[in-house]
Write a protein that holds these residues in place. Structure first.
Motif, PDB file in Angstrom:
ATOM      1  N   GLY A  43      -4.497   6.194  16.825  1.00 23.79           N
ATOM      2  CA  GLY A  43      -4.589   4.830  16.310  1.00 23.79           C
ATOM      3  C   GLY A  43      -5.638   4.645  15.236  1.00 23.79           C
ATOM      4  O   GLY A  43      -5.953   3.524  14.858  1.00 23.79           O
ATOM      5  N   TYR A  44      -6.209   5.744  14.734  1.00 26.47           N
ATOM      6  CA  TYR A  44      -7.256   5.627  13.716  1.00 26.47           C
ATOM      7  C   TYR A  44      -6.663   5.159  12.402  1.00 26.47           C
ATOM      8  O   TYR A  44      -5.639   5.656  11.948  1.00 26.47           O
ATOM      9  N   SER A  45      -7.281   4.163  11.780  1.00 28.72           N
ATOM     10  CA  SER A  45      -6.957   3.837  10.392  1.00 28.72           C
ATOM     11  C   SER A  45      -8.234   3.346   9.726  1.00 28.72           C
ATOM     12  O   SER A  45      -8.919   2.475  10.263  1.00 28.72           O
ATOM     13  N   ARG A  46      -8.551   3.889   8.589  1.00 31.61           N
ATOM     14  CA  ARG A  46      -9.781   3.562   7.878  1.00 31.61           C
ATOM     15  C   ARG A  46      -9.633   2.215   7.188  1.00 31.61           C
ATOM     16  O   ARG A  46      -8.595   1.916   6.601  1.00 31.61           O
ATOM     17  N   LYS A  47     -10.683   1.399   7.218  1.00 34.42           N
ATOM     18  CA  LYS A  47     -10.659   0.114   6.516  1.00 34.42           C
ATOM     19  C   LYS A  47     -10.639   0.352   5.010  1.00 34.42           C
ATOM     20  O   LYS A  47     -11.225   1.322   4.524  1.00 34.42           O
ATOM     21  N   ILE A  48      -9.989  -0.526   4.273  1.00 32.66           N
ATOM     22  CA  ILE A  48      -9.953  -0.414   2.815  1.00 32.66           C
ATOM     23  C   ILE A  48     -11.375  -0.527   2.280  1.00 32.66           C
ATOM     24  O   ILE A  48     -12.120  -1.440   2.657  1.00 32.66           O
ATOM     25  N   GLY A  53     -19.640   5.039   5.974  1.00 27.27           N
ATOM     26  CA  GLY A  53     -20.905   4.468   6.420  1.00 27.27           C
ATOM     27  C   GLY A  53     -21.849   4.180   5.272  1.00 27.27           C
ATOM     28  O   GLY A  53     -22.778   3.397   5.407  1.00 27.27           O
ATOM     29  N   GLN A  54     -21.626   4.823   4.120  1.00 29.00           N
ATOM     30  CA  GLN A  54     -22.406   4.495   2.921  1.00 29.00           C
ATOM     31  C   GLN A  54     -22.071   3.058   2.542  1.00 29.00           C
ATOM     32  O   GLN A  54     -20.967   2.586   2.761  1.00 29.00           O
ATOM     33  N   MET A  55     -23.038   2.337   1.965  1.00 23.91           N
ATOM     34  CA  MET A  55     -22.793   0.951   1.568  1.00 23.91           C
ATOM     35  C   MET A  55     -21.650   0.924   0.547  1.00 23.91           C
ATOM     36  O   MET A  55     -21.749   1.538  -0.509  1.00 23.91           O
ATOM     37  N   PRO A  56     -20.557   0.224   0.852  1.00 20.71           N
ATOM     38  CA  PRO A  56     -19.383   0.265  -0.032  1.00 20.71           C
ATOM     39  C   PRO A  56     -19.647  -0.372  -1.390  1.00 20.71           C
ATOM     40  O   PRO A  56     -20.507  -1.248  -1.530  1.00 20.71           O
ATOM     41  N   LEU A  57     -18.873   0.051  -2.373  1.00 17.17           N
ATOM     42  CA  LEU A  57     -19.049  -0.405  -3.749  1.00 17.17           C
ATOM     43  C   LEU A  57     -19.000  -1.928  -3.849  1.00 17.17           C
ATOM     44  O   LEU A  57     -19.821  -2.541  -4.532  1.00 17.17           O
ATOM     45  N   PRO A  62     -23.591  -6.695  -7.333  1.00 16.00           N
ATOM     46  CA  PRO A  62     -24.003  -8.079  -7.075  1.00 16.00           C
ATOM     47  C   PRO A  62     -22.935  -9.092  -7.482  1.00 16.00           C
ATOM     48  O   PRO A  62     -22.110  -8.830  -8.344  1.00 16.00           O
ATOM     49  N   LYS A  63     -22.991 -10.243  -6.811  1.00 17.53           N
ATOM     50  CA  LYS A  63     -22.082 -11.338  -7.170  1.00 17.53           C
ATOM     51  C   LYS A  63     -22.711 -12.119  -8.328  1.00 17.53           C
ATOM     52  O   LYS A  63     -23.931 -12.163  -8.458  1.00 17.53           O
ATOM     53  N   PHE A  64     -21.903 -12.733  -9.150  1.00 15.47           N
ATOM     54  CA  PHE A  64     -22.443 -13.548 -10.224  1.00 15.47           C
ATOM     55  C   PHE A  64     -21.417 -14.598 -10.642  1.00 15.47           C
ATOM     56  O   PHE A  64     -20.230 -14.454 -10.367  1.00 15.47           O
TER      57      PHE A  64
END
Length: 148
Positions: A43-48, A53-57, A62-64
């Motif tokens: 049942g494993y499926s990786r989140k988009i 575990g690295q901080m995702p892009l 930053p938001k702007f």
């Protein structure tokens, strides 16, 4: 030769890998999935956007900016558009209804007249907004710019 005698070319097909069928098959035990962790489980499926575990892009960047919810988006008409319209339909007074009925404008958004081009005839124009140069050009020929 008939359909029942057809075979794929030699070497073009492979037997499928039957994993998890005991140690004698050579593919028992972990069934080629490695030891422990989410990828080993069913049942494993990786989140988009997951990056191990690295901080995702999308969270590193930053938001702007913002969207102004009160912004008024005008449909634009220029003086040369009005001149062509007046000549085509032989008009001296141009109202919003005239522009909508002929399909020149969409009904929802308000209309602003801008000063690009040249006006050759006297016109009475109705619109939601006018630029200063458009008002000057319309009134210099004796016409009127009426805000609705």
């Amino acid at each position: 030769m008939d359909l029942s005698s057809l075979k794929p070319a030699p070497g073009s097909t492979k037997e499928r890998k039957r994993v998890g069928r005991g140690p004698g098959s050579g593919l028992g035990g972990t069934s080629t999935r490695g030891h422990k962790g989410a990828k080993q489980r069913s049942g494993y499926s990786r989140k988009i956007g997951f990056e191990g575990g690295q901080m995702p892009l999308q969270r590193r960047v930053p938001k702007f900016g913002f969207k102004n919810i009160n912004r008024v988006e005008y449909q634009v008409l220029n003086l040369d558009d009005l001149q062509v319209f007046a000549e085509k339909f032989n008009l001296t007074k141009i109202t919003l209804d005239d522009l909508f009925q002929t399909g020149r404008l969409k009904r929802k958004a308000p209309v602003k007249v801008l000063g690009r081009g040249e006006l050759k005839s006297k016109l009475d124009v109705e619109a939601n907004a006018f630029s200063a140069s458009a008002v000057a050009a319309i009134e210099s020929l004796g016409g009127s710019a009426v805000k609705v």
